[in-house]
Design a protein around this motif. Structure first.
Motif, PDB file in Angstrom:
ATOM      1  N   GLY A   1       0.800  -1.212   0.000  1.00 23.21           N
ATOM      2  CA  GLY A   1       0.000   0.000   0.000  1.00 23.21           C
ATOM      3  C   GLY A   1       0.834   1.263   0.000  1.00 23.21           C
ATOM      4  N   PRO A   2       0.181   2.418  -0.209  1.00 25.15           N
ATOM      5  CA  PRO A   2       0.896   3.701  -0.247  1.00 25.15           C
ATOM      6  C   PRO A   2       1.649   3.958   1.061  1.00 25.15           C
ATOM      7  CG  PRO A   2      -1.365   3.942  -1.024  1.00 25.15           C
ATOM      8  CD  PRO A   2      -1.260   2.579  -0.438  1.00 25.15           C
ATOM      9  N   GLY A   3       2.938   4.187   0.969  1.00 28.76           N
ATOM     10  CA  GLY A   3       3.735   4.414   2.164  1.00 28.76           C
ATOM     11  C   GLY A   3       4.160   3.159   2.876  1.00 28.76           C
ATOM     12  N   GLY A   4       3.692   2.004   2.418  1.00 31.92           N
ATOM     13  CA  GLY A   4       4.068   0.746   3.048  1.00 31.92           C
ATOM     14  C   GLY A   4       5.345   0.190   2.457  1.00 31.92           C
ATOM     15  N   PRO A   5       5.905  -0.826   3.081  1.00 28.95           N
ATOM     16  CA  PRO A   5       7.159  -1.408   2.606  1.00 28.95           C
ATOM     17  C   PRO A   5       6.952  -2.302   1.389  1.00 28.95           C
ATOM     18  CG  PRO A   5       6.344  -2.656   4.462  1.00 28.95           C
ATOM     19  CD  PRO A   5       5.402  -1.489   4.308  1.00 28.95           C
ATOM     20  N   GLU A   6       8.031  -2.560   0.664  1.00 22.78           N
ATOM     21  CA  GLU A   6       8.033  -3.606  -0.347  1.00 22.78           C
ATOM     22  C   GLU A   6       8.107  -4.936   0.393  1.00 22.78           C
ATOM     23  OE1 GLU A   6       7.973  -3.515  -3.791  1.00 22.78           O
ATOM     24  OE2 GLU A   6       7.498  -1.360  -3.647  1.00 22.78           O
ATOM     25  N   VAL A   7       7.194  -5.842   0.068  1.00 21.79           N
ATOM     26  CA  VAL A   7       7.098  -7.098   0.808  1.00 21.79           C
ATOM     27  C   VAL A   7       7.000  -8.272  -0.164  1.00 21.79           C
ATOM     28  CG1 VAL A   7       5.978  -5.991   2.783  1.00 21.79           C
ATOM     29  CG2 VAL A   7       4.576  -6.973   0.949  1.00 21.79           C
ATOM     30  N   PRO A   8       7.421  -9.457   0.270  1.00 19.97           N
ATOM     31  CA  PRO A   8       7.213 -10.641  -0.569  1.00 19.97           C
ATOM     32  C   PRO A   8       5.730 -10.936  -0.709  1.00 19.97           C
ATOM     33  CG  PRO A   8       8.020 -11.275   1.605  1.00 19.97           C
ATOM     34  CD  PRO A   8       8.112  -9.778   1.542  1.00 19.97           C
ATOM     35  N   VAL A   9       5.359 -11.602  -1.796  1.00 19.17           N
ATOM     36  CA  VAL A   9       3.946 -11.890  -2.017  1.00 19.17           C
ATOM     37  C   VAL A   9       3.440 -13.001  -1.097  1.00 19.17           C
ATOM     38  CG1 VAL A   9       3.956 -11.071  -4.391  1.00 19.17           C
ATOM     39  CG2 VAL A   9       4.448 -13.484  -3.922  1.00 19.17           C
ATOM     40  N   PHE A  10       4.314 -13.584  -0.304  1.00 17.55           N
ATOM     41  CA  PHE A  10       3.915 -14.542   0.719  1.00 17.55           C
ATOM     42  C   PHE A  10       4.095 -13.920   2.098  1.00 17.55           C
ATOM     43  CE2 PHE A  10       4.647 -18.939  -1.433  1.00 17.55           C
ATOM     44  CZ  PHE A  10       3.786 -18.570  -2.452  1.00 17.55           C
ATOM     45  N   ALA A  11       3.138 -14.166   2.984  1.00 18.00           N
ATOM     46  CA  ALA A  11       3.238 -13.760   4.381  1.00 18.00           C
ATOM     47  C   ALA A  11       2.937 -14.985   5.235  1.00 18.00           C
ATOM     48  CB  ALA A  11       2.244 -12.639   4.685  1.00 18.00           C
TER      49      ALA A  11
END
Length: 330
Positions: free
Chosen positions: A13-23
């Motif tokens: 999301g806006p302002g959120g971190p780059e994250v892997p597509v798995f959580a």
């Protein structure tokens, strides 16, 4: 088949971190595993670039069950000696006992339990604020979240199971007062439950980029991967459709097999086919299970989002369920 690549990343999301597509989730996960299996799973998540862990202290409201899952997670982190740059953490702030139990206290307890000050992490990348029950001063929630961001507890936040009107108020409050708005919503979303994420309320925020989607409970507590009578506590049956979900499993299996995939791969690929999905939150309790789930990436690339959505259109079972995001406990 062993996954040999590195999984993609998307922005939370806006302002959120780059994250892997798995959580990778923690509820009823780390406390169901032996120590060696916890270490192996965490190491494999790091190797594949999928080390985004959703970790919470489950001892409030409906989860007042004295779970040790977060303690065991923290122990495993320290046993492996992972660098803080090797993984990302998503915490939880609960509204069940708020404001009597404030966010500062919740953060202190959560971080202490996973090892802050003892070689463990001192902060989260992001947190989810939920579940929503009863009357809550939403404007004050946004201000209290901002206080924790300012303190350095985390840098961004999302919501879980909020009524759409409450989320609208949070977004408006943040804009009016110059505070950090929520950047994502963690919602039940998958092959059979789509009404909240794709409906008129949340759907507009996903479409215009206001929020990213973190898809949760996509397997319906294991039912959609063949565990038709789960023995452990699973998520709420919003709308009372669980019997229909059990009955739909053979069709899920048929479609998956037609694609040369497993039901888990089909379920994750479906979630990732939604353009707003940043990542999919699931509970993996073995390396074998994680490896199977990693195959969803190849499935999506091979079949394509449109074909997956077309093939699974008939599995949408909650079309008539209230879709404004309200959590309905069983």
């Amino acid at each position: 088949m062993t996954f040999t690549g590195h999984i993609p990343q998307r922005q939370l999301g806006p302002g959120g971190p780059e994250v892997p597509v798995f959580a990778l989730g923690s509820w009823n996960i780390w406390d169901r595993m032996e120590a060696r299996d916890r270490r192996a799973l965490m190491e494999r998540a790091v190797e594949t670039g999928s080390a985004f862990f959703d970790v919470a202290y489950y001892n409030m409201g409906p989860h007042a069950e004295a779970s040790r899952t977060d303690l065991l997670f923290g122990e495993t982190l320290r046993e492996l000696g992972l660098a803080r740059s090797d993984y990302q953490l998503c915490g939880k702030l609960w509204l069940w006992e708020y404001p009597a139990t404030g966010f500062a206290d919740q953060m202190r307890v959560s971080l202490d339990r996973i090892g802050a000050g003892r070689g463990g992490p001192e902060s989260f990348e992001t947190v989810v604020v939920g579940d929503f029950m009863g009357e809550v001063d939403i404007a004050q929630v946004v201000r209290d979240v901002q206080a924790e961001i300012t303190r350095g507890s985390f840098a961004s936040w999302g919501v879980n199971n909020w009524p759409a009107a409450a989320l609208r108020l949070a977004l408006d409050t943040a804009a009016e007062e110059g505070l950090t708005p929520p950047s994502f919503a963690q919602l039940k979303y998958g092959l059979v439950r789509r009404s909240v994420a794709e409906g008129e309320f949340y759907g507009k925020w996903f479409a215009d980029g206001t929020l990213a989607l973190q898809a949760s409970d996509a397997f319906e507590g294991g039912i959609l991967v063949g565990k038709l009578a789960p023995q452990r506590k699973i998520g709420a049956d919003v709308g009372g459709i669980r019997e229909r979900i059990v009955a739909a499993y053979p069709e899920v299996l048929r479609i998956a097999e037609e694609f040369g995939a497993t039901p888990a791969q089909l379920g994750i690929a479906f979630c990732l086919a939604h353009p707003a999905t940043a990542n999919v939150l699931f509970g993996a309790s073995s390396v074998t299970q994680l490896e199977d789930n990693l195959g969803a990436i190849a499935l999506l690339e091979r079949i394509g989002a449109d074909a997956i959505r077309t093939a699974t259109a008939g599995l949408w079972l909650d079309r008539e369920v209230r879709a404004d995001g309200v959590w309905a406990p069983e």
